[in-house]
Scaffold this active site. Structure first.
Site, PDB file in Angstrom:
ATOM      1  CG  HIS A 133      10.114  44.905 153.711  1.00 19.48           C
ATOM      2  ND1 HIS A 133      10.967  44.160 154.481  1.00 19.48           N
ATOM      3  CD2 HIS A 133      10.164  46.169 154.202  1.00 19.48           C
ATOM      4  CE1 HIS A 133      11.520  44.936 155.401  1.00 19.48           C
ATOM      5  NE2 HIS A 133      11.052  46.169 155.260  1.00 19.48           N
ATOM      6  CE  LYS A 234       6.628  47.789 159.490  1.00 21.62           C
ATOM      7  NZ  LYS A 234       7.635  48.807 159.228  1.00 21.62           N
ATOM      8  CB  CYS A 383      13.688  46.923 153.474  1.00 19.74           C
ATOM      9  SG  CYS A 383      14.619  47.374 154.909  1.00 19.74           S
TER      10      CYS A 383
END
Ligand code: PLP
Length: 425
Positions: A133, A234, A383
């Site tokens: 990422h 998350k 990303c």
């Protein structure tokens, strides 16, 4: 939304009971029942987490570690109880190895800036992988630029796994920074093996656990890593929360990253000295309500997921992950019946994340059509632009599953994709 097929899926796993915990799942989106498949971006929050956060504001709101008054003591105790919950959950040796941050990005920036200062000099090397990422690329690029070091890449294979034959370790490698699970491909990486190899060479290891924490039994001592970063949002917790775990001996050596209140022991106008761990790395007022909510999210996961409660290093996948894996298998099978559809990321070990591209269909248009049917998926580069370049695509459509998703929802998405393809091609 669930069907007969979900009865088969559930076998000892009560998806309806889990769904009942999430108020948002009763919402209609564009007049349709919400199908939320964007959990890798942020997961939904169970009622217990929402309540814990608002109870802090309603009953004990005060700053932590600062006052002798009753509310401040209660707020401090609640925050530190969350730290202990997280310590146990990830099996850190000490609570002061758990540093609160605003998320994975903040944790990795702390790691890169502080380790950069401690370890990097001209000609040194930092190794990351080709599936990182941007949060686990850019901070290292900055640190390398500032200290004259070089960034090296572990290449990835066509199935979306590390090519372990080409790990560019050298006698100049100082830091290995890798993701436990890929947010775009779902690949579960063999971090433990690579960390063991790095440790033999005296390389410091940093793991981006953003996509692992809600799916795997993360045991930092078993992994053997030096630092491990994750985000609360998350893993069913609030946004603006996160953790950077660090091995005590290393944290003691690392310089602070941000200066301010709470992170000092003494201050004169000439010089300051640092507070003990973890406070040396926690400058300023933390997101107290969020941290309390994050503690509750972890307790909630443990209550609803027997595997988390067992926390066995051998049984790496949680019950949630096993459920999500069934959804992944079903989605993969059904989506592949669509002409011109290609799954990006076909590793053997995956969490419930499926990224795909379809000939003649732009991911953005497909995402928009799915949204009109109440189905939330992610579109774009996620990303991970270097990874998109590797696969030669500008972006993908990504569905990422959570413990509350159902087979019926997967079927709704597949139907939606078929309709979308008919309209767009
Ligand atoms: C693998 C990975 N690393 C880092 C991040 C950054 O997390 P945050 O935005 O919560 O800091 C994400 C977010 O999607 C991610 O998936």
């Amino acid at each position: 939304m669930s069907t007969k097929a979900d009865t088969v899926v559930k076998k000892g796993y009560n998806v309806e009971e889990i769904r009942a915990q999430f108020p948002i799942l009763k919402e209609l989106v564009n007049g349709k029942p919400l199908v939320y498949f964007d959990n890798a971006a942020t997961s939904q929050k169970p009622r217990r987490v929402i309540k814990a956060e608002s109870a802090y504001y309603a009953t004990i709101n005060a700053n932590v570690h600062r006052g002798v008054h009753t509310l401040s003591t209660k707020a401090t105790e609640a925050q530190e109880a969350a730290r202990e919950t997280i310590r146990k959950h990830i099996n850190a040796k000490h609570a002061h190895e758990v540093i609160f941050t605003s998320g994975t990005t903040a944790g990795i920036n702390l790691a890169a800036m502080s380790l950069g200062q401690l370890l990097l000099k001209k000609g040194d090397e930092v190794v990351i992988s080709g599936m990182e990422h941007h949060s686990n690329i850019v901070p290292w690029q900055l640190a390398c630029e500032w200290h004259g070091a070089k960034l090296k890449l572990i290449p990835i294979t066509d199935s979306g796994e590390w090519d372990l034959k080409q790990v560019p370790f050298s006698d100049k490698t100082r830091i290995l920074a890798i993701s436990h699970v890929s947010n775009t491909l779902g690949t579960i990486n063999p971090v433990k093996e690579l960390i063991a190899e790095a440790r033999k060479r005296g390389i410091i290891t940093v793991v981006d656990g953003a996509q692992a924490i809600a799916h795997l039994n993360v045991d930092v001592q078993d992994l053997g890593c030096d630092l491990y970063a994750f985000s609360g949002h998350k893993a069913y917790g609030p946004t603006g929360t996160g953790v950077l775990y660090g091995r005590e001996e290393l944290l003691e050596r690392m310089p602070p990253w941000q200066g301010g209140g709470e992170m000092i022991d003494t201050v004169t106008l000439e010089k300051s000295t640092w507070a003990r761990l973890p406070f040396k790395f926690e400058a300023g007022t933390p997101h107290i309500a969020g941290i309390i909510g994050l503690g509750e999210a972890i307790r909630w996961m443990e209550d609803y997921d027997f595997a988390f409660a067992k926390a066995s290093a051998e049984q790496c996948k949680s019950a949630f992950a096993a459920h999500e894996h069934l959804l992944l298998e079903h989605a993969s099978k059904e989506l592949l019946t669509i002409d011109g559809l290609r799954i990006i990321g076909t590793a053997k070990e995956k969490v419930g994340v499926i990224s795909f591209v379809i000939d003649g269909v732009h991911h953005y248009d497909l995402g928009t059509l799915l949204d009109q049917q109440g189905i939330a998926v992610r579109t774009g580069h996620h990303c991970t632009q270097p990874l998109m370049d590797h696969f030669g695509v500008s972006g993908t459509t990504r569905a990422s599953f959570a413990c509350f998703n159902t087979i019926a929802e997967v079927d709704a998405m597949v139907d939606g994709v078929k309709k979308g393809v008919n309209m767009l091609r």
